[in-house]
Scaffold this motif. Structure first.
Motif, mmCIF file in Angstrom:
data_model
loop_
_atom_site.group_PDB
_atom_site.id
_atom_site.type_symbol
_atom_site.label_atom_id
_atom_site.label_comp_id
_atom_site.label_asym_id
_atom_site.label_seq_id
_atom_site.Cartn_x
_atom_site.Cartn_y
_atom_site.Cartn_z
ATOM 1 N N ASP A 1 -12.298 -3.584 -11.234
ATOM 2 C CA ASP A 1 -12.925 -2.463 -10.546
ATOM 3 C C ASP A 1 -12.346 -2.223 -9.158
ATOM 4 O O ASP A 1 -12.581 -1.163 -8.575
ATOM 5 N N VAL A 2 -11.607 -3.161 -8.623
ATOM 6 C CA VAL A 2 -10.887 -2.928 -7.363
ATOM 7 C C VAL A 2 -9.601 -2.156 -7.641
ATOM 8 O O VAL A 2 -9.314 -1.139 -7.003
ATOM 9 N N SER A 3 -8.834 -2.633 -8.616
ATOM 10 C CA SER A 3 -7.542 -1.979 -8.915
ATOM 11 C C SER A 3 -7.724 -0.589 -9.510
ATOM 12 O O SER A 3 -6.790 0.205 -9.517
ATOM 13 N N LYS A 4 -8.938 -0.258 -9.991
ATOM 14 C CA LYS A 4 -9.207 1.096 -10.479
ATOM 15 C C LYS A 4 -9.138 2.115 -9.354
ATOM 16 O O LYS A 4 -8.771 3.265 -9.570
ATOM 17 N N ILE A 5 -9.540 1.706 -8.158
ATOM 18 C CA ILE A 5 -9.615 2.673 -7.059
ATOM 19 C C ILE A 5 -8.542 2.465 -5.993
ATOM 20 O O ILE A 5 -8.266 3.362 -5.210
ATOM 21 N N ILE A 6 -7.955 1.261 -5.944
ATOM 22 C CA ILE A 6 -6.877 0.990 -4.982
ATOM 23 C C ILE A 6 -5.657 0.536 -5.779
ATOM 24 O O ILE A 6 -5.658 -0.571 -6.327
ATOM 25 N N PRO A 7 -4.613 1.348 -5.871
ATOM 26 C CA PRO A 7 -3.451 0.964 -6.678
ATOM 27 C C PRO A 7 -2.808 -0.333 -6.188
ATOM 28 O O PRO A 7 -2.570 -0.513 -4.993
ATOM 29 N N VAL A 8 -2.531 -1.234 -7.127
ATOM 30 C CA VAL A 8 -1.945 -2.526 -6.781
ATOM 31 C C VAL A 8 -0.577 -2.333 -6.112
ATOM 32 O O VAL A 8 -0.251 -3.005 -5.127
ATOM 33 N N THR A 9 0.220 -1.411 -6.629
ATOM 34 C CA THR A 9 1.562 -1.198 -6.061
ATOM 35 C C THR A 9 1.490 -0.684 -4.625
ATOM 36 O O THR A 9 2.365 -0.988 -3.810
ATOM 37 N N LEU A 10 0.455 0.085 -4.327
ATOM 38 C CA LEU A 10 0.283 0.580 -2.957
ATOM 39 C C LEU A 10 0.051 -0.595 -1.995
ATOM 40 O O LEU A 10 0.667 -0.657 -0.917
ATOM 41 N N VAL A 11 -0.820 -1.508 -2.385
ATOM 42 C CA VAL A 11 -1.097 -2.669 -1.531
ATOM 43 C C VAL A 11 0.154 -3.539 -1.410
ATOM 44 O O VAL A 11 0.479 -4.041 -0.334
ATOM 45 N N GLU A 12 0.881 -3.687 -2.510
ATOM 46 C CA GLU A 12 2.140 -4.452 -2.470
ATOM 47 C C GLU A 12 3.097 -3.865 -1.447
ATOM 48 O O GLU A 12 3.744 -4.595 -0.681
ATOM 49 N N ASP A 13 3.200 -2.530 -1.450
ATOM 50 C CA ASP A 13 4.105 -1.860 -0.506
ATOM 51 C C ASP A 13 3.681 -2.111 0.943
ATOM 52 O O ASP A 13 4.521 -2.329 1.828
ATOM 53 N N VAL A 14 2.374 -2.062 1.187
ATOM 54 C CA VAL A 14 1.874 -2.300 2.547
ATOM 55 C C VAL A 14 2.155 -3.746 2.963
ATOM 56 O O VAL A 14 2.547 -4.013 4.108
ATOM 57 N N VAL A 15 1.971 -4.675 2.029
ATOM 58 C CA VAL A 15 2.238 -6.091 2.325
ATOM 59 C C VAL A 15 3.695 -6.270 2.755
ATOM 60 O O VAL A 15 3.990 -6.911 3.778
ATOM 61 N N GLU A 16 4.617 -5.699 1.996
ATOM 62 C CA GLU A 16 6.033 -5.864 2.337
ATOM 63 C C GLU A 16 6.381 -5.152 3.643
ATOM 64 O O GLU A 16 7.146 -5.667 4.463
ATOM 65 N N GLU A 17 5.800 -3.964 3.818
ATOM 66 C CA GLU A 17 6.069 -3.189 5.041
ATOM 67 C C GLU A 17 5.619 -3.951 6.281
ATOM 68 O O GLU A 17 6.307 -3.976 7.302
ATOM 69 N N ARG A 18 4.462 -4.606 6.199
ATOM 70 C CA ARG A 18 3.899 -5.303 7.372
ATOM 71 C C ARG A 18 4.389 -6.745 7.520
ATOM 72 O O ARG A 18 4.567 -7.231 8.629
ATOM 73 N N LEU A 19 4.616 -7.438 6.372
ATOM 74 C CA LEU A 19 4.833 -8.891 6.435
ATOM 75 C C LEU A 19 6.118 -9.370 5.788
ATOM 76 O O LEU A 19 6.432 -10.556 5.837
ATOM 77 N N GLY A 20 6.844 -8.474 5.135
ATOM 78 C CA GLY A 20 8.124 -8.875 4.566
ATOM 79 C C GLY A 20 8.074 -9.221 3.087
ATOM 80 O O GLY A 20 6.998 -9.363 2.504
ATOM 81 N N PRO A 21 9.249 -9.378 2.460
ATOM 82 C CA PRO A 21 9.330 -9.546 1.002
ATOM 83 C C PRO A 21 8.729 -10.833 0.470
ATOM 84 O O PRO A 21 8.225 -10.851 -0.657
ATOM 85 N N ILE A 22 8.768 -11.927 1.244
ATOM 86 C CA ILE A 22 8.220 -13.171 0.704
ATOM 87 C C ILE A 22 6.701 -13.072 0.516
ATOM 88 O O ILE A 22 6.135 -13.629 -0.431
ATOM 89 N N ASN A 23 6.050 -12.319 1.395
ATOM 90 C CA ASN A 23 4.609 -12.122 1.236
ATOM 91 C C ASN A 23 4.309 -11.216 0.049
ATOM 92 O O ASN A 23 3.303 -11.383 -0.635
ATOM 93 N N ARG A 24 5.193 -10.242 -0.181
ATOM 94 C CA ARG A 24 5.022 -9.410 -1.378
ATOM 95 C C ARG A 24 5.137 -10.273 -2.638
ATOM 96 O O ARG A 24 4.389 -10.092 -3.595
ATOM 97 N N GLU A 25 6.066 -11.214 -2.607
ATOM 98 C CA GLU A 25 6.237 -12.097 -3.754
ATOM 99 C C GLU A 25 4.985 -12.961 -3.963
ATOM 100 O O GLU A 25 4.525 -13.145 -5.090
ATOM 101 N N ALA A 26 4.437 -13.478 -2.871
ATOM 102 C CA ALA A 26 3.216 -14.281 -2.966
ATOM 103 C C ALA A 26 2.064 -13.444 -3.503
ATOM 104 O O ALA A 26 1.274 -13.894 -4.346
ATOM 105 N N PHE A 27 1.963 -12.211 -3.019
ATOM 106 C CA PHE A 27 0.922 -11.286 -3.495
ATOM 107 C C PHE A 27 1.037 -11.113 -5.013
ATOM 108 O O PHE A 27 0.046 -11.207 -5.749
ATOM 109 N N GLY A 28 2.251 -10.860 -5.473
ATOM 110 C CA GLY A 28 2.463 -10.656 -6.903
ATOM 111 C C GLY A 28 2.137 -11.892 -7.720
ATOM 112 O O GLY A 28 1.563 -11.797 -8.816
ATOM 113 N N MET A 29 2.464 -13.073 -7.197
ATOM 114 C CA MET A 29 2.187 -14.309 -7.922
ATOM 115 C C MET A 29 0.675 -14.565 -7.996
ATOM 116 O O MET A 29 0.161 -15.007 -9.033
#
Length: 215
Positions: free
Chosen positions: A164-192
């Motif tokens: 019910d969270v991913s229904k209203i907030i796209p996962v890829t959008l949050v991933e993009d924000v993570v990488e934009e703010r914190l870099g690719p390794i954090n995006r990788e951690a997010f995905g894992m």
């Protein structure tokens, strides 16, 4: 809930991020806030903490959707995300009946205090509560990425696995924000973290005392 689809005005999700000082809990809320603002979704946050710079407890309240006040009342949160096991036990009071508790397998017992519950004690207590709880193997993610600073983003990824969270907030959008703010390794951690939680939910690899498991 339940959360109605395609109706931002009626959406309401109450979340508590919790852990100890230095784990980047406020950063989790900031990332989520930026993502919500990009899609015009209302989000209000607030924090309470002790001596957070000395690893004291930190609670970060996140209210999304049709809300006005910042604090999440006790026993009403839809989801509690804890970055530390003892803090999970302390913060479960915020969770409503049959809500979701996501717990990182990080154990930081406070110094100079006797009778601190063990990992097993904590799991035994959670098993008896009328909630859904998932233990996320964050230590494995930290080891693979060789960076202990990614715990918060791994748990934010796990949080996004709640349907019910991913229904209203796209996962890829949050991933993009993570990488934009914190870099690719954090995006990788997010995905894992996201993939691990999705797998556990899909396979029923979590503790539940509720017949209905969706938030």
């Amino acid at each position: 809930m339940p959360i109605p689809s395609n109706s931002k005005e009626r959406v309401k999700i109450e979340v508590v991020f919790t852990g100890v000082g230095g784990q980047g809990i406020i950063t989790m809320g900031t990332i989520l806030g930026v993502a919500c603002s990009k899609i015009g979704l209302n989000i209000i946050t607030a924090e309470t903490h002790g001596m957070s710079q000395r690893m004291g407890m930190v609670d970060f309240f996140v209210r999304i959707g049709d809300v006005e006040a910042p604090l999440v009342p006790q026993a009403s949160a839809d989801i509690v995300v804890s970055l530390e096991m003892i803090e999970a036990l302390r913060s479960v009071r915020h969770l409503k009946r049959c809500g979701w508790l996501l717990v990182a397998d990080i154990y930081i017992p406070p110094p100079y205090i006797e009778n601190v519950p063990s990992r097993k004690d904590i799991v035994n207590v959670l098993e008896r509560l009328p909630i859904n709880s998932i233990l996320i193997n964050v230590e494995e993610i930290v080891e693979k990425l060789n960076d202990s600073r990614v715990v918060n983003m791994a748990m934010l990824g796990a949080f996004m696995a709640i349907e019910d969270v991913s229904k209203i907030i796209p996962v890829t959008l949050v991933e993009d924000v993570v990488e934009e703010r914190l870099g690719p390794i954090n995006r990788e951690a997010f995905g894992m973290g996201y993939k691990q939680a999705v797998k556990k939910i899909k396979e029923g690899d979590f503790i539940s005392r509720c017949a209905k498991t969706n938030v």
